[in-house]
Write a protein that holds these residues in place. Sequence first.
Motif, PDB file in Angstrom:
ATOM      1  N   VAL A  13       0.843  -1.202   0.000  1.00 10.29           N
ATOM      2  CA  VAL A  13       0.000   0.000   0.000  1.00 10.29           C
ATOM      3  C   VAL A  13       0.881   1.256   0.000  1.00 10.29           C
ATOM      4  N   HIS A  14       1.955   1.185   0.736  1.00 11.53           N
ATOM      5  CA  HIS A  14       2.903   2.317   0.722  1.00 11.53           C
ATOM      6  C   HIS A  14       3.398   2.590  -0.695  1.00 11.53           C
ATOM      7  N   HIS A  15       3.716   1.529  -1.418  1.00  7.90           N
ATOM      8  CA  HIS A  15       4.186   1.741  -2.792  1.00  7.90           C
ATOM      9  C   HIS A  15       3.100   2.400  -3.637  1.00  7.90           C
ATOM     10  N   VAL A  16       1.896   1.854  -3.560  1.00  7.09           N
ATOM     11  CA  VAL A  16       0.810   2.392  -4.385  1.00  7.09           C
ATOM     12  C   VAL A  16       0.546   3.860  -4.018  1.00  7.09           C
ATOM     13  N   ARG A  17       0.553   4.147  -2.743  1.00  7.42           N
ATOM     14  CA  ARG A  17       0.211   5.510  -2.313  1.00  7.42           C
ATOM     15  C   ARG A  17       1.337   6.507  -2.547  1.00  7.42           C
ATOM     16  N   ASP A  18       2.577   6.111  -2.259  1.00  4.42           N
ATOM     17  CA  ASP A  18       3.661   7.101  -2.230  1.00  4.42           C
ATOM     18  C   ASP A  18       4.639   7.043  -3.399  1.00  4.42           C
ATOM     19  N   ASN A  19       4.766   5.900  -4.062  1.00  5.13           N
ATOM     20  CA  ASN A  19       5.833   5.788  -5.076  1.00  5.13           C
ATOM     21  C   ASN A  19       5.364   5.291  -6.439  1.00  5.13           C
ATOM     22  N   PHE A  20       4.092   5.213  -6.616  1.00  6.70           N
ATOM     23  CA  PHE A  20       3.507   4.581  -7.802  1.00  6.70           C
ATOM     24  C   PHE A  20       3.502   5.570  -8.963  1.00  6.70           C
ATOM     25  N   ASP A  21       4.688   5.906  -9.488  1.00  4.09           N
ATOM     26  CA  ASP A  21       4.744   7.003 -10.458  1.00  4.09           C
ATOM     27  C   ASP A  21       5.465   6.643 -11.752  1.00  4.09           C
ATOM     28  N   ALA A  22       5.554   5.340 -12.049  1.00  2.27           N
ATOM     29  CA  ALA A  22       6.194   4.946 -13.308  1.00  2.27           C
ATOM     30  C   ALA A  22       5.263   5.203 -14.487  1.00  2.27           C
ATOM     31  N   ILE A  23       3.967   5.286 -14.212  1.00  3.59           N
ATOM     32  CA  ILE A  23       3.010   5.553 -15.297  1.00  3.59           C
ATOM     33  C   ILE A  23       2.488   6.980 -15.170  1.00  3.59           C
ATOM     34  N   GLU A  24       1.918   7.435 -16.260  1.00  2.00           N
ATOM     35  CA  GLU A  24       1.372   8.790 -16.294  1.00  2.00           C
ATOM     36  C   GLU A  24       0.281   8.933 -15.225  1.00  2.00           C
ATOM     37  N   GLN A  25       0.302  10.040 -14.540  1.00  2.00           N
ATOM     38  CA  GLN A  25      -0.631  10.225 -13.424  1.00  2.00           C
ATOM     39  C   GLN A  25      -1.956  10.807 -13.931  1.00  2.00           C
ATOM     40  N   THR A  26      -2.739   9.952 -14.566  1.00  2.00           N
ATOM     41  CA  THR A  26      -4.066  10.372 -15.027  1.00  2.00           C
ATOM     42  C   THR A  26      -5.010  10.437 -13.828  1.00  2.00           C
ATOM     43  N   ASP A  27      -6.209  10.977 -14.056  1.00  2.00           N
ATOM     44  CA  ASP A  27      -7.191  11.039 -12.969  1.00  2.00           C
ATOM     45  C   ASP A  27      -7.520   9.642 -12.460  1.00  2.00           C
ATOM     46  N   GLU A  28      -7.582   8.695 -13.391  1.00  2.00           N
ATOM     47  CA  GLU A  28      -7.890   7.318 -13.000  1.00  2.00           C
ATOM     48  C   GLU A  28      -6.810   6.752 -12.078  1.00  2.00           C
ATOM     49  N   VAL A  29      -5.564   6.993 -12.448  1.00  2.00           N
ATOM     50  CA  VAL A  29      -4.444   6.498 -11.635  1.00  2.00           C
ATOM     51  C   VAL A  29      -4.476   7.136 -10.253  1.00  2.00           C
ATOM     52  N   LYS A  30      -4.668   8.448 -10.232  1.00  2.00           N
ATOM     53  CA  LYS A  30      -4.684   9.164  -8.940  1.00  2.00           C
ATOM     54  C   LYS A  30      -5.821   8.666  -8.051  1.00  2.00           C
ATOM     55  N   GLU A  31      -6.953   8.400  -8.701  1.00  2.00           N
ATOM     56  CA  GLU A  31      -8.136   7.913  -7.987  1.00  2.00           C
ATOM     57  C   GLU A  31      -7.836   6.558  -7.314  1.00  2.00           C
ATOM     58  N   VAL A  32      -7.260   5.644  -8.066  1.00  2.00           N
ATOM     59  CA  VAL A  32      -6.928   4.326  -7.512  1.00  2.00           C
ATOM     60  C   VAL A  32      -5.932   4.479  -6.356  1.00  2.00           C
ATOM     61  N   ARG A  33      -4.951   5.352  -6.545  1.00  2.00           N
ATOM     62  CA  ARG A  33      -3.924   5.514  -5.508  1.00  2.00           C
ATOM     63  C   ARG A  33      -4.525   6.034  -4.206  1.00  2.00           C
ATOM     64  N   THR A  34      -5.428   7.008  -4.306  1.00  2.00           N
ATOM     65  CA  THR A  34      -5.969   7.582  -3.060  1.00  2.00           C
ATOM     66  C   THR A  34      -7.025   6.674  -2.424  1.00  2.00           C
TER      67      THR A  34
END
Lengths: 518, 247
Positions: B80-101
């Motif tokens: 969860v730490h990775h997903v929340r804090d370091n998950f930035d290898a892909i473009e940060q679209t709204d969908e990606v940001k939504e999943v992360r939060t």
Amino acid sequence: MISVHEPIDSGGMLHPELRAEHDPNSIMRDGRRLDHAEGTSKPLRVLPEPQPRGAKVRGNRPVDQQEAAGRFIAAPEHEKMHDERLWDLRQKRDREMHGIAEWEELRSLASAIKEHTLTHLDKYLDQFETNARANGIHVHWARDAAEHNQIVHGILRDHGAKSLIKSKSMLTEECGFRAYMASVGIEVTETDLGERIQQLDNEDPSHVVVPAVHKLRTDVAELFSRTIGTDPDNTDVHYLAEAQREATRPLILDADAGMTGANFVVAETGTFVVCTNEGNADLSANVPKLHIASIGIEKILPRMEHLAVFIRLLSRSALGSPMTQYTSHFRGPRDGGEMHVVLVDNGRSERLGLEEFWTSLKCIRCGACMNTCPVYRRGGGLSYGATYSGPIGLIIDPTFNKRKYSNLPYASSLNGSCTNVCPVKINIHEQIYAWRRVLVEEHEVPLAKKVAMKAAGVLLSRPMAYRAAIAAADTALAHLPRFIIYNGLNAWGKHREVPHAPKQTFHSWYHANRGGKP
Amino acid sequence: MRIGLFIPCYIDAFFPEVGIATLELLERFGHDVDYPCDQTCCGQPMANSGFNTECADTEALFVRNFSGFDYVVAPSGSCVHHVRDNFDAIEQTDEVKEVRTRTFELVEFLHDIQKVDAFPWARFPHRVGLHNSCGTLRRLKHARPSELHEPFFSKPLDLLSKVAGIEFVTPARPDECCGFGGTFSVFEEVVSTKMGYDKVSDHAQAGAEYIVSADSSCLMHQQGCAERIGVQMKFIHIAQILNGVSA
């Protein structure tokens, strides 16, 4: 600082007089106690555990920290003492912290002062130079280690100085200063006890505050018997410290010049501050007429009032004591003397330009990150094979040489304790993580690691292939699926057991019990 | 509430009982829990080793699997730490940001979102030592780490103290890393295992029968270390205790 350890129980080797009255081993078969010459003679010496040496440094080749740490761990008396000694410092630090209600505010303040100063570095350095010159201090600027060494040599040559006493300074370690001085025929004597031990042993300091903390007193007794003629069987710390004092004092009294570093430099007053516990910096600075201070340009603070914030944090973080025994302010040369300050860059300006890493320049060299680091405590400071060891070393060393120190950012479990103890709030563990990315991008990691990681990336992004790998793993030689162990099954199982493979994965359980696609 | 269940790779392969306990626990609270079957991993093993580019496809797959849920819940702090804090290898679209939060670790979810006040089905009459993994302790902030001068709090202890019969013991170095550290455990195996030996010995000295943690990866490492040096100790994930496992 000398480390103390308890000798292991030597069993039958124990001197008869030290044995308990009813120790059956001291009674001979005929029932008489051993009281003849042999029985009361000195015990056979139990050979102490030899000190593990540091990383094997071979030119520019990547330092193998793990190999050296492994040798340190293989010396259990050294490893245990080292771990416990430094953990004790961490606990003392915690006690001091709990005595200061505003501790976290102090850390934030210190971090903010450093941030401000580093972002106005040129201005404050200029201000310091002007004010220091007005105080009668000669100010020199050194771009790198070589320039620093040449400048100091020049000053010594101008004064016909042949011998130099100095207090502990990590900057001079960075500059390879002692080796340079030896090459130009100037005799250098370290006056900090721990640093003197390291100098006599021809070893780098293993810690920024307690440079000989990796040594047992048996190591020091052996070293001193070899170098200053002490009794090799006497490991009493008071005896050893006193012997060193007797041996070094004449060198201090006769020295032509003295050198110190500085913990802090104050721009508004043109003065600098040296913090020590042994008073040796004051001897180095005040006994000879010539005092040279080597100072990294990041040591500057705008005003005297800022100093108090750092003085309150420094020794509490370092040793868990409220203050260092000596906090000496140097304001200018005394009558008939001369004072020189050499301001050294040696890569700092370049570091300041590194977006992810510039805050490492806030470091005040307290060593708290080393004391708390579980990897450092197990592996010893010399395993890093670099000037700076421990967590702060992992993020500073690669700025000097990316290839040579490319393994260091991997010598961390990324647990983050270093960041929490840092008195100037450097995000150390995040920078360690960021360095790994940089080293990969710049192709400074071994090919095997790269191949394994690329393969893992491919496997983990393809659900079908991934499921097949999980299924195969069960039957393969490996009990661990490839994506967890990469090329390192042996590495997992060498010193710990592999997990027991369950009857089915969660994935298959879910299908059997909750439906869903196969 | 629709919850996407994220079961990290090593839990899937080695600790299915942890996944089952997590699923059952969430279902006890009446949630609609779905386990997207194409899930693999969050990308942490590569990112943790510096290979960020190499985890882009894995991260994209993760987003495809977990997009659209109200919450994504995983019984693993470090993932969860990775997903929340370091998950930035892909473009940060709204969908990606939504999943992360929307991604939460189980303890966080139960403590902060579900705000559970009782586990009436749970009973665990044993002496346990809590292992706060570094990911949960210092990144997700499950508890106050000992280095900081802040008021004490501990979400896992709050939850576990609602379990009948449980008794806690505290090791001498409660926050010391156990030495797992992801790929650190294989790249620096000598130091890693020494840290593990010390950790399990410390817990044993405190009198723990069980070590409980929100991270199976730390437990897997500690168990391997304990077995190797002959320390008698049992290891259990917090989800199993909260779900009422009978030991």
